[in-house]
Design an enzyme around this catalytic site. Sequence first.
Site, mmCIF file in Angstrom:
data_model
loop_
_atom_site.group_PDB
_atom_site.id
_atom_site.type_symbol
_atom_site.label_atom_id
_atom_site.label_comp_id
_atom_site.label_asym_id
_atom_site.label_seq_id
_atom_site.Cartn_x
_atom_site.Cartn_y
_atom_site.Cartn_z
ATOM 1 N N HIS A 188 36.410 37.857 36.850
ATOM 2 C CA HIS A 188 37.687 37.867 36.139
ATOM 3 C C HIS A 188 38.832 38.428 36.971
ATOM 4 C CE1 HIS A 188 40.503 37.863 32.875
ATOM 5 N NE2 HIS A 188 40.714 39.150 33.009
ATOM 6 N N CYS A 189 38.559 39.173 38.018
ATOM 7 C CA CYS A 189 39.629 39.906 38.707
ATOM 8 C C CYS A 189 40.194 39.192 39.928
ATOM 9 C CB CYS A 189 39.128 41.290 39.112
ATOM 10 S SG CYS A 189 38.841 42.397 37.718
ATOM 11 N N ILE A 190 39.359 38.961 40.924
ATOM 12 C CA ILE A 190 39.870 38.531 42.230
ATOM 13 C C ILE A 190 40.523 37.152 42.199
ATOM 14 C CG2 ILE A 190 39.295 38.209 44.667
ATOM 15 C CD1 ILE A 190 37.033 40.199 44.282
#
Length: 445
Positions: free
Chosen positions: A275-277
Amino acid sequence: MTSPLASDFLARIENRQAVIGIIGLGYVGLPLAIAIGRANFRVVGFDIDSRRVEALNRGDGLIKHIPNQPIADAIAAGRFEATADFTRLSEPDAILICVPTPLTRQREPDMSFVLKSTASVAATLRRGQLVILESSTWPGTTEELMKPMLEGGGLRSGEDFFLAFSPEREDPGNPVYGTQNIPKVVGGDGADALALAARLYDAFVSQTVPVSSPAAAEAVKLTENIFRSVNIALVNELKVIFEAMGIDVWEIIDAAKTKPFGYMPFYPGPGLGGHCIPIDPFYLTWKAREFDVTTRFIELAGQINTAMPRYVVDRLAEALDRRFRRGLNGARILILGVAYKKNVDDTRESASFKLIEILEERGAVADFHDPHVAVIPATREHAALAGRRSVSLTGENLVGYDAVLIATDHDGLDYAMVARDARLILDTRNACAKAGADMTKVVKA
């Protein structure tokens, strides 16, 4: 503390009378609830998914890498309950918001989950509550977006309630670092909010790191993930260059990381996941436009990383042509791994979904095997793949595929058997070499 309200809240933290509410009981919110419960606070978890709420109240977290026993223990001790009733948001003394912040199809921030959660909090907000956003977002979200909504009922931040931002730093499946031993960055809307948020986290994490404002804390989270995105893009580009030269990028990285200073190893792959990078860098590029600032470096990294699935499929097509004098059209391909990283069941933003779609666009038949993902869940971006089931990984099955594409290097898979029985292997994770398997039929990509 400069106000009696703040002093009273601090006392409730110290004597463990404070009730903590968590909105969003997924990969971030659930570990947080467990850690807070272990610190002898009562936790009320809120989630819009009634199925998840019912499962949690039975002691089942529905996330494979998060054990169920701590959930059951917290329920038995009266320290945890889950609910879909958001009118109960007036009960907690502190409310931690852990909801998704995805991108739209136009790669702009989708703040709908944060907005809905903030609206729910605003509808029940009472004096003395502490509200903390943990979702990754652009600098300014807490003060520019949330604060006006929360103050809409007449209460004032810093006077009647307290507002802060503390970015989640979860790494699903990490056997060393979890919620309790990962330092927490905290930025508050005012000195009291910062002090209270830091004291709350001090009760269940190893270290808190105060910064000057919520915007600074929001920027810390983006900086961490942009750092990874840029470095992964660099090594992905090096992979393409070195492969053209006949050089093994994995050998180069292993040798380079022996230098004890000035180098940190990053590894190539079939594309970014999680979900982040793949998402957070674009929150900053979007916000930067407001200040007439271009973000060429960040956007270039995004272009390189998002191009990797097509590069991998092109490499597979070349390998099929060289080995069997055939193309992708009509070929049967087995994808090993649809989780975005090894040893978890987390498929968010998985590059494997894009690989399947590209393969099928080019006429191939694509199946998958994943020991952690039995069925592909419903997603916004890859809705057509929902419901597909993992096939068995056996020698008998392998011989029926023209090629195996290793997208996720889960531990515990029999790579020696794959190397023996598969007709061709395209390995994007160097999994076969690391397992000491026969490399005769392996092509790295």
